[in-house]
Design a protein around this motif. Structure first.
Motif, short mmCIF file in Angstrom:
data_model
loop_
_atom_site.label_atom_id
_atom_site.label_comp_id
_atom_site.label_asym_id
_atom_site.label_seq_id
_atom_site.Cartn_x
_atom_site.Cartn_y
_atom_site.Cartn_z
N GLU A 7 1.06 -1.20 0.23
CA GLU A 7 0.04 0.30 0.22
C GLU A 7 0.92 1.22 -0.40
OE1 GLU A 7 -2.10 2.22 -0.80
OE2 GLU A 7 -3.83 1.26 1.10
N ASP A 8 0.55 1.81 -1.07
CA ASP A 8 1.84 3.09 -1.02
C ASP A 8 1.52 4.85 -0.11
OD1 ASP A 8 -1.12 3.77 -2.55
OD2 ASP A 8 -0.18 5.14 -3.64
N GLU A 9 -0.11 4.38 0.29
CA GLU A 9 -0.78 5.80 1.49
C GLU A 9 -0.08 4.84 3.22
OE1 GLU A 9 -4.65 6.59 2.14
OE2 GLU A 9 -4.95 5.45 0.39
N ASP A 51 -3.16 -2.85 -1.92
CA ASP A 51 -3.88 -2.17 -2.22
C ASP A 51 -4.25 -2.03 -3.89
OD1 ASP A 51 -5.85 -0.25 -2.01
OD2 ASP A 51 -4.14 1.30 -3.03
N MET A 53 -4.72 0.10 -6.28
CA MET A 53 -4.09 2.06 -6.84
C MET A 53 -2.73 2.02 -6.52
SD MET A 53 -7.13 3.10 -8.36
CE MET A 53 -6.41 4.65 -8.82
N LYS A 101 -12.73 0.79 1.04
CA LYS A 101 -11.81 1.77 2.18
C LYS A 101 -12.77 2.55 2.15
CE LYS A 101 -6.91 1.95 0.16
NZ LYS A 101 -6.30 2.10 -0.49
#
Ligand code: CA
Length: 222
Positions: A7-9, A51, A53, A101
């Motif tokens: 996940e990039d967040e 995730d 995206m 989400k």
């Protein structure tokens, strides 16, 4: 039990890490699709939280690629509200479950537990090194035939060390895995926990399994 989060967040990753750790799971993280794919191909995880995206390669691509490589680790896809949800549901990409989400931690835990229940007992559930046995289903550690009581942090440390057996694990990696990426390394915290763990695992008269790698960190080997 080791879970990989892709996940990039960064904030969400931190929240997930903290939450999963309180449930006594070891957590590893990757912040883009390529890094996640590399980690998932290299290491053995029990669950992958993926995730959709993502930079570099999106989650759908990563999922397909893993299945193409015969990696059967259960995958929980994270999707944003809206179109993507339908896309994932409609696509047969080999994910085991998906979460929309924003989701609550209890919802995530329920999915993780459901996947673990469905899963058969596999070799990775019970790992051993010499006379040390770690049962990841019962959360039990035995050495020399005796059950050893570990605190959650000691258990996580041991789980990380034994997952990466033979490797020199850096202090940074251990701290990230057991505490959090934002945890300020005061050095002592890790040393103290390693010392406690050694006291319990490497008893007098037994072959030491936890080794200090000078200038790097620690390693577990016979
Ligand atoms: Ca994302």
């Amino acid at each position: 039990m080791t879970i990989l989060i892709i996940e990039d967040e960064i904030k969400l990753v931190d929240i997930l890490k903290q939450a999963l750790k309180t449930e006594r799971y070891s957590v590893d993280a990757a912040y883009d699709g390529q890094e996640g794919l590399d980690k998932a191909l290299k290491n053995n995880y029990d669950i992958i939280i993926l995730d959709i995206m993502l930079p570099k390669r999106d989650g759908v691509d990563v999922c397909k690629e893993l299945r193409a490589h015969q990696i059967q680790t259960p995958i929980i896809m994270l999707t944003a509200k809206g179109l993507v949800e339908d896309r994932v549901a409609g696509l047969n990409i080999g994910a085991d479950d998906y979460l929309v989400k924003p989701f609550g931690m209890n919802e995530l835990f329920a999915r993780v537990r459901a996947i673990l229940r469905r899963r058969k007992t596999t070799d990775s559930d019970i790992v051993s090194m010499g006379d040390l046995i770690m049962d990841r289903v019962k959360h039990e550690v035995m050495r020399d035939g005796k059950i050893i009581k570990l605190t959650p942090k000691e258990y996580l440390l041991l789980d990380m060390l034994i997952t990466h057996r033979g490797e020199a694990l850096s202090r940074k990696k251990l701290i990230e895995g057991v505490w959090s990426p934002n945890f300020k390394e005061s050095n002592n915290e890790l040393n103290v926990h390693i010392r406690y763990l050694r006291r319990k695992i490497d008893l007098k008269g037994l072959k030491p399994l936890i080794h200090t790698i000078r200038g790097v960190g620690f390693s577990m080997k016979e």
